[in-house]
Scaffold this motif. Structure first.
Motif: not given
Length: 540
Positions: A378-391, A423-424
């Motif tokens: 889940i921690q790695q999945l959160l990093e991916a989702v954080k990146y796409i939400h930032f974009n 926007s995010e």
């Protein structure tokens, strides 16, 4: 002066002089005076007449002017001659330099032509060698794939006896396909059923005898636990076996190629075995002959029966997916390399290949995943989702099948249903009811009413909460065991306002709080990506 007193010869000379003055130009008279010597006739200045003096002055002026003109003309002629000679010299020197430069350039041209000829020959040799290498590499990749397919088919045949198989049966006027368990599983289920009957009998007689019956009850309980564990293991393996059967069936009935064909896409990518099949696409394992590595090739084919509008809409969706996915560069997101056109109705997107399986495979294999391991995923999945939400992107289709493993990395894939935000933290009107996988979608995706519904990137947070719950307990928090039609018909997700945790396995308090924050029924109270990433449980 009295001319009559002059000697006779002087008179004649004077008359001749006067005649020449009136008939010849002044310059000729001057030249004549310079050439002839008249010793016998000399006119003294004092005795000259006014006319003679004027004539003399005119002669002198004329001579001076002529001399000046001749001198100027001579000087101009000499200057022009010198300039012309100088120009001719410079022109000759320039011509010599040009000829020298041309000779040097001509030599360079010949050297370059020879160099080009050598390079052309080298390129031709390289192409010949490259073609041989590509042919050899392609043959090796195909042979390896064929061996793997053979082993996979042998394993399927072997496991058919262990797990069972699909059989066709008649139900009224229809022929349906049903699963029939193997004898081993049937015997195990019968044995477990018998033990449970004995346990029920012991429970009914427990108050009569507390000695022998109670000991027998404990033994039966222990045996029941072992049989349940054994049966659950077989059931998990059976699910993977059914998955392999389905994949083999899909490969044998694939639209783009037969299972024994190995076409090359874009003169570079060899298509090997089928990895998976979606609604409108097929994903093949491929081999890159240039980079010499495995890739994933997603084939998109337009249905010939589609209308022009349907084709246009599908191309628009795929083009949007390609545009968005191409710009995403993150260690926890599958990389998209390029798109290759095959024909007017078919094209292929080239993606990063993952050596591991997807999350659904491991969930079926192990049933439940320990909290510590699930948290790392889940921690790695959160990093991916954080990146796409930032974009400013909502994935909208996060589920175990779209979470892949490549060595130690978790990779998020499939952006076919993604949505763009201004926007995010903004929201968008929800217009695609019915799309996505219902077990992993939040209540706002099912709400109906006169007012248009709005969604945000918190859709992805809900999906993460569902996946975390499912990894830990081996079942889905909402609609477990139900079909998508049932979930939609009975409004299961909409009416499930609070997540209920099973008694086992026991989770940490922080873990339960994190899941509750992700699965909050109200969109405004649910975690956003920053709250989820910064939660104390995830920062440990």
């Amino acid at each position: 002066m009295n001319i009559n007193k002059l000697p006779q010869n002087c008179k004649e000379r004077l008359a001749d002089l006067e005649a020449r003055i009136f008939k010849k130009p002044k310059i000729e008279i001057l030249e004549q005076f310079q050439k002839e010597s008249i010793p016998s006739f000399e006119i003294k200045p004092a005795r000259k007449s006014v006319y003679d003096q004027t004539l003399l002055k005119q002669l002198q002026i004329t001579q001076f002017t002529k001399n000046a003109q001749n001198k100027q003309h001579y000087n101009n002629y000499n200057k022009e001659t010198l300039i012309e000679e100088n120009n001719e010299t410079h022109a000759i020197d320039a011509l010599k330099r040009s000829l020298n430069e041309l000779a040097i350039k001509d030599s360079h041209v010949k050297q370059l032509e020879q160099h080009i000829s050598d390079l052309t020959q080298q390129i031709q040799n390289f192409k010949t060698s490259s073609f041989k290498y590509d042919t050899a590499i392609k043959a090796f990749a195909i042979e390896l794939d064929q061996n793997q397919r053979t082993k996979r088919n042998q394993l399927i045949e072997k496991n058919t006896k262990k797990f069972g198989q699909y059989q066709y049966t008649r139900e009224k006027t229809k022929i349906i396909q049903v699963w029939v368990d193997s004898k081993e599983i049937k015997d195990l289920k019968e044995k477990l059923g018998s033990i449970r009957q004995q346990l029920d009998l012991c429970e009914n007689q427990y108050n009569i005898s507390l000695s022998r019956e109670s000991l027998n009850y404990l033994v039966l309980q222990r045996e029941e636990e072992q049989l349940e564990k054994q049966l659950n293991g077989l059931e998990n393996e059976k699910q993977l076996f059914i998955r392999d059967l389905k994949l083999r069936y899909d490969e044998q009935h694939a639209k783009f190629k037969n299972f024994d064909q190995y076409p090359v896409i874009g003169e570079r990518y060899v298509l090997l075995s089928l990895l998976g099949k979606g609604g409108f696409s097929e994903v093949y394992k491929g081999y890159d002959l240039k980079e010499m590595k495995y890739v994933a090739c997603k084939i998109h084919q337009l249905n010939s029966n589609w209308t022009v509008n349907s084709k246009s809409y599908y191309v628009k969706l795929v083009t949007k997916e390609f545009r968005i996915h191409k710009q995403l560069q993150h260690p926890n997101i599958i990389s998209l390399f390029e798109s290759v056109e095959i024909d007017s109705n078919t094209f292929c997107t080239i993606l990063e290949f993952c050596s591991g399986q997807d999350l659904s495979f491991y969930m079926k294999k192990y049933g439940m995943i320990e909290e510590k391991e699930a948290k790392l995923i889940i921690q790695q999945l959160l990093e991916a989702v954080k990146y796409i939400h930032f974009n400013k992107i909502i994935h909208y289709d996060i589920k175990p099948q779209n979470i892949l493993f490549n060595q130690n990395d978790v990779k998020l894939c499939d952006f076919g249903l993604c949505k763009e935000l201004e926007s995010e933290n903004s929201q968008i009107e929800f217009t695609t009811q019915g799309a996505g996988t219902f077990w992993y979608l939040p209540p706002e995706c099912f709400a109906k009413g006169d007012n248009p519904q709005v969604i945000s990137n918190k859709v992805d947070i809900w999906s993460i909460g569902v996946i975390f719950f499912e990894m830990l307990y081996g079942l889905k928090p909402f609609g477990n065991g139900e079909s998508q039609e049932t979930i939609l018909k009975h409004r299961i997700i909409e009416t499930s306002e609070k997540v209920v945790f099973p008694e086992k396995p026991t989770l940490s308090k922080e873990c339960r709080e994190f899941i509750e924050g992700c699965l909050n029924h109200k969109q405004q109270d649910r975690f956003d990506i920053h709250q989820a990433c910064n939660h104390p449980y995830m920062r440990k």
